[in-house]
Design a protein around this motif. Structure first.
Motif, PDB file in Angstrom:
ATOM      1  N   GLU A   3       8.328  -1.472   0.971  1.00 31.38           N
ATOM      2  CA  GLU A   3       7.997  -0.319   0.123  1.00 31.38           C
ATOM      3  C   GLU A   3       9.193   0.103  -0.714  1.00 31.38           C
ATOM      4  OE1 GLU A   3       7.071   4.465   0.513  1.00 31.38           O
ATOM      5  OE2 GLU A   3       7.604   3.286   2.282  1.00 31.38           O
ATOM      6  N   LYS A   4      10.360   0.215  -0.087  1.00 34.04           N
ATOM      7  CA  LYS A   4      11.564   0.659  -0.786  1.00 34.04           C
ATOM      8  C   LYS A   4      11.948  -0.318  -1.892  1.00 34.04           C
ATOM      9  CE  LYS A   4      16.445   1.739   0.033  1.00 34.04           C
ATOM     10  NZ  LYS A   4      17.529   1.791   1.049  1.00 34.04           N
ATOM     11  N   MET A   5      11.873  -1.611  -1.588  1.00 36.09           N
ATOM     12  CA  MET A   5      12.262  -2.618  -2.568  1.00 36.09           C
ATOM     13  C   MET A   5      11.323  -2.620  -3.766  1.00 36.09           C
ATOM     14  SD  MET A   5      14.761  -4.790  -2.764  1.00 36.09           S
ATOM     15  CE  MET A   5      15.232  -5.184  -1.081  1.00 36.09           C
ATOM     16  N   VAL A   6      10.027  -2.526  -3.505  1.00 30.33           N
ATOM     17  CA  VAL A   6       9.045  -2.519  -4.589  1.00 30.33           C
ATOM     18  C   VAL A   6       9.236  -1.304  -5.488  1.00 30.33           C
ATOM     19  CG1 VAL A   6       6.586  -2.325  -5.119  1.00 30.33           C
ATOM     20  CG2 VAL A   6       7.358  -3.908  -3.341  1.00 30.33           C
ATOM     21  N   ARG A   7       9.431  -0.157  -4.894  1.00 28.79           N
ATOM     22  CA  ARG A   7       9.642   1.067  -5.685  1.00 28.79           C
ATOM     23  C   ARG A   7      10.903   0.959  -6.548  1.00 28.79           C
ATOM     24  NH1 ARG A   7       6.835   5.735  -4.639  1.00 28.79           N
ATOM     25  NH2 ARG A   7       5.524   5.789  -2.760  1.00 28.79           N
ATOM     26  N   SER A   8      11.956   0.382  -5.986  1.00 28.24           N
ATOM     27  CA  SER A   8      13.220   0.320  -6.725  1.00 28.24           C
ATOM     28  C   SER A   8      13.110  -0.531  -7.978  1.00 28.24           C
ATOM     29  CB  SER A   8      14.334  -0.223  -5.820  1.00 28.24           C
ATOM     30  OG  SER A   8      14.114  -1.586  -5.511  1.00 28.24           O
ATOM     31  N   GLU A  62       0.835  -1.212   0.000  1.00 26.74           N
ATOM     32  CA  GLU A  62       0.000   0.000   0.000  1.00 26.74           C
ATOM     33  C   GLU A  62       0.863   1.252   0.000  1.00 26.74           C
ATOM     34  OE1 GLU A  62      -2.015   3.415   1.118  1.00 26.74           O
ATOM     35  OE2 GLU A  62      -0.706   2.430   2.581  1.00 26.74           O
ATOM     36  N   MET A  63       1.919   1.270   0.804  1.00 26.61           N
ATOM     37  CA  MET A  63       2.801   2.435   0.904  1.00 26.61           C
ATOM     38  C   MET A  63       3.583   2.675  -0.384  1.00 26.61           C
ATOM     39  SD  MET A  63       4.117   1.598   4.776  1.00 26.61           S
ATOM     40  CE  MET A  63       5.595   2.610   4.660  1.00 26.61           C
ATOM     41  N   SER A  64       3.838   1.624  -1.149  1.00 26.23           N
ATOM     42  CA  SER A  64       4.626   1.780  -2.385  1.00 26.23           C
ATOM     43  C   SER A  64       3.861   2.518  -3.475  1.00 26.23           C
ATOM     44  CB  SER A  64       5.041   0.407  -2.912  1.00 26.23           C
ATOM     45  OG  SER A  64       3.945  -0.279  -3.522  1.00 26.23           O
ATOM     46  N   GLN A  65       2.528   2.512  -3.380  1.00 26.73           N
ATOM     47  CA  GLN A  65       1.664   3.165  -4.368  1.00 26.73           C
ATOM     48  C   GLN A  65       1.787   2.551  -5.768  1.00 26.73           C
ATOM     49  OE1 GLN A  65      -0.677   5.890  -3.617  1.00 26.73           O
ATOM     50  NE2 GLN A  65      -0.223   4.787  -1.721  1.00 26.73           N
TER      51      GLN A  65
END
Length: 497
Positions: A447-452, A317-320
């Protein structure tokens, strides 16, 4: 209509006799996988390949029904199996299933080994009935070596995991005699002959506790690998060049000695039953931008704890980012809790296991599905941009074949070894830096991993590398490719016998 001439009759008789002789000369090759989708799927795909027009063999596919999951039954009860492909069910071992499932302390490899051993009491009579030219087994069916020796029947092993794991497994009997204590406590990397070193914490779970019966069973099975007439591996030269070269050239393997190793991959699931629920997922994907959706699933047997599932949900959810999450009933007991009952909880409501408010906050951007999804169809869809996976070998190959980069979240068995190899050697995966002993990966890390992967330069580079490997995989199985020629050489040998 005038009667046929004598010349026509002789010509017709000649054709009929030739066809009959060809049918007699076709070898019948038998297959015997142990229960579990990760074992059955690659052997099933290899068997189907061998009945095609080019290879033109008869196949008898034995099925161990003890411990069979709903997903296994669905796969093997297909009504459109090829001609010359026969499925033969081995009768259930009496009382064994109830006993095995009732003891929560018995680990998967021990369960598999006992189920197979008891089931194979029926194998001699079945083999005598069909008299196959050879039997192809997976790693946990090695009791078949003794049975087939009495019948003077060659046995081939299909190693369904990575080749680096096979090399390590062949080295394990020697390691067992040289190392005191636990391998996981070694102060330095484990140097498998001719291969890249392995961090002790990355070794497969089955060898981390040498006092457990699971270790003893695994050691027994891998010590029998040299008895095979040949070993098939679900890989190809471009994916694991260092390990395949070591197996062919390193003196350690020559001195065991090991039989010929045939790299025949990547063999992945080709045909997939898409239910109406699956069709709904694909229709949803049709309306998403290209490379925009993260597919999240932990294989056929993987489960998260309640707390970890909660952190995963909020990290998504936080990764958007857009996502498909295959939600399964969590288990605080074991990461492989669903191994023997995959597909049996499709009617569970995944919302029961997710945090309050998660579905509402991700509505339109995320899709939650229960238990099972058409993985191959989703991975090949152009809207799928990345795959958050447990890194089981079958899922890994499916991702590579379709050019989809991965976020590795290893859960059990050899999955940590796979993740490390893919991150360091292949460059198509980002591995969670989970420290041994730390049980939970928190939402901010997720979240950080998904965004990257979905937005960053690293994800772009992984997609580029993924496309290269996708093409390499295609070439390997095409006419003239390394895996194609490897399969042809074995089929030619079987026919010559």
């Amino acid at each position: 209509m005038p009667p046929p001439t004598n010349h026509f009759c002789k010509y017709y008789l000649l054709i009929t006799m030739t066809i009959a002789e060809e049918e007699i000369q076709k070898p019948n090759i038998a297959f015997l996988p142990s229960p579990g989708m990760g074992h059955i799927t690659p052997l099933f795909e290899f068997a189907k390949l061998l009945v095609t027009d080019h290879h033109n063999l008869h196949i008898t596919f034995f099925v161990i029904t003890t411990g069979a999951s709903a997903a296994q039954n669905q796969l093997l009860q297909q009504k459109d199996l090829p001609v010359n492909f026969t499925v033969v069910e081995i009768p259930p071992a009496e009382n064994i299933s109830e006993y095995m499932m009732s003891d929560g302390n018995i680990r998967p490899v021990t369960q598999l080994s006992i189920m197979v051993r008891e089931s194979l009491r029926h194998l001699p009579s079945l083999l005598m009935e069909i008299r196959p030219s050879a039997l192809v087994i997976d790693l946990f069916c090695t009791d078949a070596f003794e049975i087939c020796e009495k019948l003077s029947m060659p046995v081939y092993s299909f190693f369904t995991a990575s080749t680096i794991l096979m090399a390590f497994s062949l080295y394990l009997p020697k390691l067992d005699t040289e190392v005191d204590g636990e391998f996981v406590d070694l102060p330095h990397p484990i140097q498998t002959p001719g291969c890249n070193a392995i961090c002790p914490h990355d070794i497969l779970d089955q060898v981390k506790d040498r006092k457990n019966d699971e270790y003893k069973w695994y050691l027994l099975h891998v010590s029998r690998l040299p008895l095979a007439a040949g070993i098939f591996v679900n890989s190809w030269d471009d994916l694991e060049p260092v390990t395949l070269k070591a197996l062919k050239e390193n003196s350690f393997y020559h001195n065991i000695p090991i039989p010929p190793v045939h790299a025949i991959g990547p063999l992945i699931k080709q045909d997939e039953v898409v239910t109406e629920k699956g069709a709904e997922i694909l229709r949803w994907l049709d309306h998403q931008p290209i490379d925009s959706v993260l597919f999240v699933v932990f294989g056929s047997g993987g489960t998260l704890t309640s707390e970890q599932l909660n952190e995963l949900a909020w990290g998504l959810e936080m990764s958007q980012q857009r996502f498909i999450l295959v939600a399964r009933k969590p288990s605080d007991a074991s990461a492989s809790a669903a191994f023997f009952n995959v597909g049996s909880d499709e009617n569970d409501d995944p919302l029961l296991y997710l945090p309050d408010g998660f579905v509402k906050k991700t509505q339109g951007r995320g899709l939650v599905v229960p238990s099972w999804a058409p993985q191959v169809a989703i991975l090949k869809h152009p809207s799928t941009g990345a795959f958050l996976s447990h890194c089981g070998w079958n899922s890994t190959l499916e991702s590579i074949v379709h050019g989809v980069p991965m976020i590795a979240w290893p859960l059990y068995a050899e999955q940590r070894m796979n993740a490390t190899f893919l991150a360091e050697e292949v460059g198509v995966v980002i591995k969670f830096s989970k420290v041994p002993g730390e049980e939970i990966i928190n939402r901010s890390v997720i979240e950080k991993m998904v965004r990257s992967v979905m937005e960053g330069e690293k994800g772009t580079e992984m997609r580029r590398r993924g496309k290269e490997l996708k093409e390499s995989a295609k070439i390997a199985l095409s006419k003239g490719g390394s895996s194609y020629e490897s399969i042809c050489s074995v089929v030619k040998f079987w026919k010559s016998q």
